[in-house]
Design a protein around this motif. Structure first.
Motif: not given
Ligand code: FES
Lengths: 355, 370, 143
Positions: B235-245
């Motif tokens: 979940h944190a991985m997906a969040t990181s991909f998206i919010l880092e752009g």
């Protein structure tokens, strides 16, 4: 004003802001006063809520020249009077529990509790508060609970969502023993002592990511409390999650129960599914910020979570979790009815003594 | 026109592949199986020092698993070699028995993705990639390979992607999901650019030990906890991909989240969107709501199957996330694997089944599944 | 409705299944997992009620319970069967699952051990199983 006025609303999460160490100074003994002055100890707001970040305070609650939520007059005008709050539980998020020195941490926690008692509880009898404790050292933490528990206006114990070790681990158990003895629920609030990276994958760039990923931290803490046997060992203990969001609950329930079926022999003292334990023993503060915008999906989600008596209505004042003057907007009346009064009263035995 | 031609018309192309399994774990009998694919320098190194990870034990993961080798107890070959090391058994027990038309190989053991010695990690990754081609993909064309690369050194990872892109049989690129920094961070972007350039989706299977505690609150005691915490790291991985752009910069990037379940997908979207207004000024590089990137760039495998309290709740979850976002995976031969015949406890339409068991995977992998 | 006739089926020779071992047998076309623990035999449906795992490949373990966190109390050695797939536990005497005994169970069957001489007096179904009077046999009863 929204339709919640005059319901005897109980607000389970309000944040009085410590203006700075100067404000706390009178509540330390002379040794620590000298240390704080000599070393310039200050700036201990927690990194999850930087004072100027939008999430930390609603724009219309910001007053130039002071931190949002740092005076009683602001809190009364903006929240207590504005929303018709009959009882509000103060959860003071400040640096004591995150200090590496347990001694200094204990001194700051003690001063914070004393400041809350003198400058808030004594000044407005709608207010109640949580005891902040130095989790760094269990003995000192229990001392702090014992110091304040006789004051019935302290209605729970506050922990941050992430400390040195997971909260279920057995070194913390004397805290739960004291909590159970005094009828004080344990609250876990979003926020971290930053002993570990905020995610299993390391340190993210943004505060945004920290806040999104805290859902996993709450789940990890629940798993720890369950797996270590805290709920088994302390049958009267209740746990409250604050600013956790709730939309992650169904997937947490399903996965936890699936794993329990396969691995319960590793933790044989856990004799009910995680879903059943959490529904029975854990309560969640309620707002709409992590819920689906589509009302049909919201109904399905709440049905999956199951039970309308698991929620504690909260404004999170002065955190910016909703807009406008109706903090209950978007929540269906059946859910709110219990969350605004009945469930808080059932959760906090000490609230009943004075309502 | 002969009558036999009439009786056996060519199958329409879209019906050729009926069941794609997006997560199968092949393994070696021992590290020696990789010797033919490594130089003497690394053979000797591994014989002497072994692999080194950010953990206490020489030959165990940090948390003992549910079963030996993490495996289903019925997946051990008769000769006692590790489950997943015997192609004939995999064919008999899984590919043939379950009618798997295409299977995505995910080599997890030996671990190379998070080896601490960077050059050693690259050497083992290369060996694993060549071993997949020679010992699995060539003898069994139903199997497709995963290019495993060591992410902490992006140069080396990109070079390995370039090298493998010239070989036949690879369908995606894998990197560790618990790297030293979250996968959205800039140091990894070149790897994603290379993947997109060569038309490879990322297959991200929970893996690796970066030395960070597996929860922000410290290390758990029990596998019961750790197994779930590792899932949540996705979940944190997906969040990181998206919010880092990352998907903003690389709209073509396809990310398949493997072995993390999927009931969290829609709630994660709600949570990110719910906070978007508060944090918009911190992420000015995002041009859409986070949920839109999640909906556009991500897919999930089914395993470990979500088991709601009421079967219809599974349908709700799939409705929320989108039926086109989910692909079947067995996780064979691991203990928590799913059987395609039993995994779904709801009735599905033919179109829904077709999507989950084949169509969605074809949409992700395209020609690379052929 | 009249009860179906109970038939007894010879499925194994005593001594054939090692201690804590299992054998997959078929009775009336149904796959059944037969276990041997300390001289006793147990039979349950081979198909795991969860997701179809083949229970004869499961592991026999003790019943682990606890009265207190950190305390592991093991009783009924080797009488719990751990499914070879997701590890759910089943009581080999009743087929009941540990976590949800009332609604999730593997069907269990009555098992008896008889001398070959006794069997000669019949009635039983040996199917393809040769029976000699010197040996003892395991029988499963099925409607
Ligand atoms: S199939 Fe037996 S536990 Fe899942």
């Amino acid at each position: 004003m929204g339709h919640i006025a005059a319901t005897g609303l109980i607000d389970c999460d309000i944040h009085p802001a410590v203006p700075g160490m100067k404000a706390l100074l009178p509540y330390f003994d002379v040794h620590w006063q000298e240390v704080i002055d000599a070393r310039g100890v200050d700036g201990l707001d927690l990194a999850y809520y930087p004072p100027n970040a939008p999430v930390s305070a609603r724009p219309d609650w910001r007053v130039p020249g002071r931190k949002a939520g740092s005076t009683l007059a602001d809190m009364q005008a903006q929240a207590l009077d504005a929303f018709g709050i009959s009882r509000g539980i103060l959860n003071c998020l400040y640096g004591g529990p995150a200090m590496y020195s347990a001694d200094l941490g204990a001194a700051i926690c003690c001063a914070t509790n004393a400041w809350v008692a003198a400058e808030w509880l004594d000044q407005d009898d709608r207010l109640r508060a949580s005891i902040v404790i130095p989790v760094q050292n269990t003995e000192l933490a229990v001392d702090e609970i014992e110091r304040w528990a006789p004051d019935r206006r302290f209605v729970q114990i506050l922990l941050l969502g992430a400390h040195e070790s997971l909260l279920g681990q057995r070194e913390h158990w004397p805290i739960y023993k004291a909590a159970e003895k005094h009828g004080l629920p344990i609250a876990i609030h979003a926020g971290s002592a930053m002993r570990h990276a905020p995610t299993a994958n390391g340190w993210p760039s943004t505060l945004y990511e920290d806040h999104v990923s805290f859902a996993q931290t709450f789940q990890s803490q629940l798993l720890s409390l369950i797996a270590e046997g805290v709920f088994t060992k302390f049958p009267a203990l209740r746990v409250v999650l604050l600013e956790s969001g709730i939309s992650w609950l169904p997937s947490f329930f399903w996965r936890g129960t699936k794993m329990w079926r396969g691995m319960r022999k590793e933790i044989p003292w856990v004799d009910a599914s995680p879903a059943a334990i959490v529904r029975d023993r854990v309560r969640f503060s309620l707002q709409t910020w992590d819920l689906p915008p589509d009302p049909a999906q919201l109904d399905q989600l709440l049905e999956q979570i199951g039970g309308d008596d698991n929620f504690l209505f909260s404004t999170y004042y002065p955190h910016w979790r909703f807009d406008g003057d109706d903090p209950s907007r978007g929540l269906r009346p059946a859910l709110l009815g219990k969350a605004m009064r009945e469930t808080p009263l059932a959760t906090y035995p000490r609230l009943k003594e004075t309502v | 026109m002969s009558s036999s031609t009439l009786q056996a018309p060519a199958k329409p192309k879209d019906a050729a592949i009926k069941l794609v399994d997006c997560d199968i774990h092949p393994t070696v009998r021992s590290l020696k199986d990789l010797h033919p694919y490594m130089s003497a320098r690394w053979r000797e190194h591994l014989d002497t020092f072994g692999q080194r990870f950010r953990q206490a034990f020489v030959a165990s993961t940090a948390f003992p698993k549910a079963t030996p080798q993490l495996a289903r107890r019925d997946a051990w070959p008769e000769d006692g070699s590790p489950p997943g090391s015997d192609l004939a058994m995999m064919q008999r027990q899984h590919l043939d028995a379950n009618g798997i038309d295409r299977g995505m190989l995910f080599p997890l053991f030996p671990r190379a993705l998070d080896e601490r010695n960077i050059e050693c990690a690259h050497a083992v990754c290369r060996a694993i990639n060549d071993w997949q081609v020679a010992e699995w993909i060539e003898p069994e064309p139903r199997l497709k390979g995963t290019i495993t690369v060591m992410a902490e050194d992006a140069d080396g990872a990109v070079a390995e992607i370039e090298r493998c892109a010239k070989l036949k049989g690879f369908a995606q690129v894998a990197l560790v999901t618990r790297p030293i920094e979250p996968l959205g961070r800039k140091r990894y972007w070149r790897i994603y650019e290379a993947a997109v350039h060569h038309g490879f989706p990322l297959g991200l299977h929970n893996s690796g030990n970066n030395g960070h505690a597996v929860t922000a609150g410290g290390s758990p005691s029990f596998y019961f906890e750790e197994h779930q915490a590792v899932s949540m790291s996705l979940h944190a991985m997906a969040t990181s991909f998206i919010l880092e752009g990352v998907p903003e910069r690389l709209p073509e990037l396809k990310i398949v989240v493997v072995e993390g379940g999927f009931a969290w997908a829609a709630p994660l979207a709600w949570r990110m969107d719910g906070l978007f207004d508060r944090f918009r000024s911190e992420v000015p590089h995002l041009k859409m709501k986070p949920s839109e990137y999640l909906r556009r760039n991500f897919w999930w495998t089914t395993q470990p199957m979500e088991e709601p309290e009421k079967p219809e709740q599974l349908r709700q979850t799939l409705d929320w996330m989108g039926w086109d976002r989910i692909v079947f995976a067995s996780d064979y031969p691991h203990w928590d694997s799913d059987d395609p015949r039993h995994a779904f406890k709801i009735r599905m339409s033919e179109a829904e089944k077709r999507g989950i068991f084949a169509g969605n995977a074809e949409a992700i992998y395209g020609e690379r599944l052929a | 409705m009249s009860a179906a006739v109970m038939t007894r089926h010879v499925v194994a020779k005593v001594g054939e299944i090692p201690e804590k071992g299992s054998k997959l047998v078929k009775v009336k076309g149904r796959p059944i997992a037969l276990f041997h623990v300390d001289g006793e035999y147990f039979a349950i449906s081979n198909t795991c009620p969860h997701a179809g795992g083949s229970l004869c490949h499961g592991k026999l373990i003790g019943l682990i319970r606890s009265s207190e966190p950190g305390v592991y109390e093991r009783t009924r050695p080797f009488e719990m069967l751990q499914c070879p797939w997701h590890g759910w536990e089943f009581d080999i005497r009743t087929g009941q699952s540990y976590c949800d005994p009332d609604s999730i169970k593997a069907r269990s069957y009555a098992v008896t051990v008889k001398d070959g001489a006794e069997l000669a007096e019949g009635p039983f179904v040996a199917e393809t199983f040769p029976v000699s009077i010197e040996d003892q046999y395991v029988l499963i009863e099925m409607k």
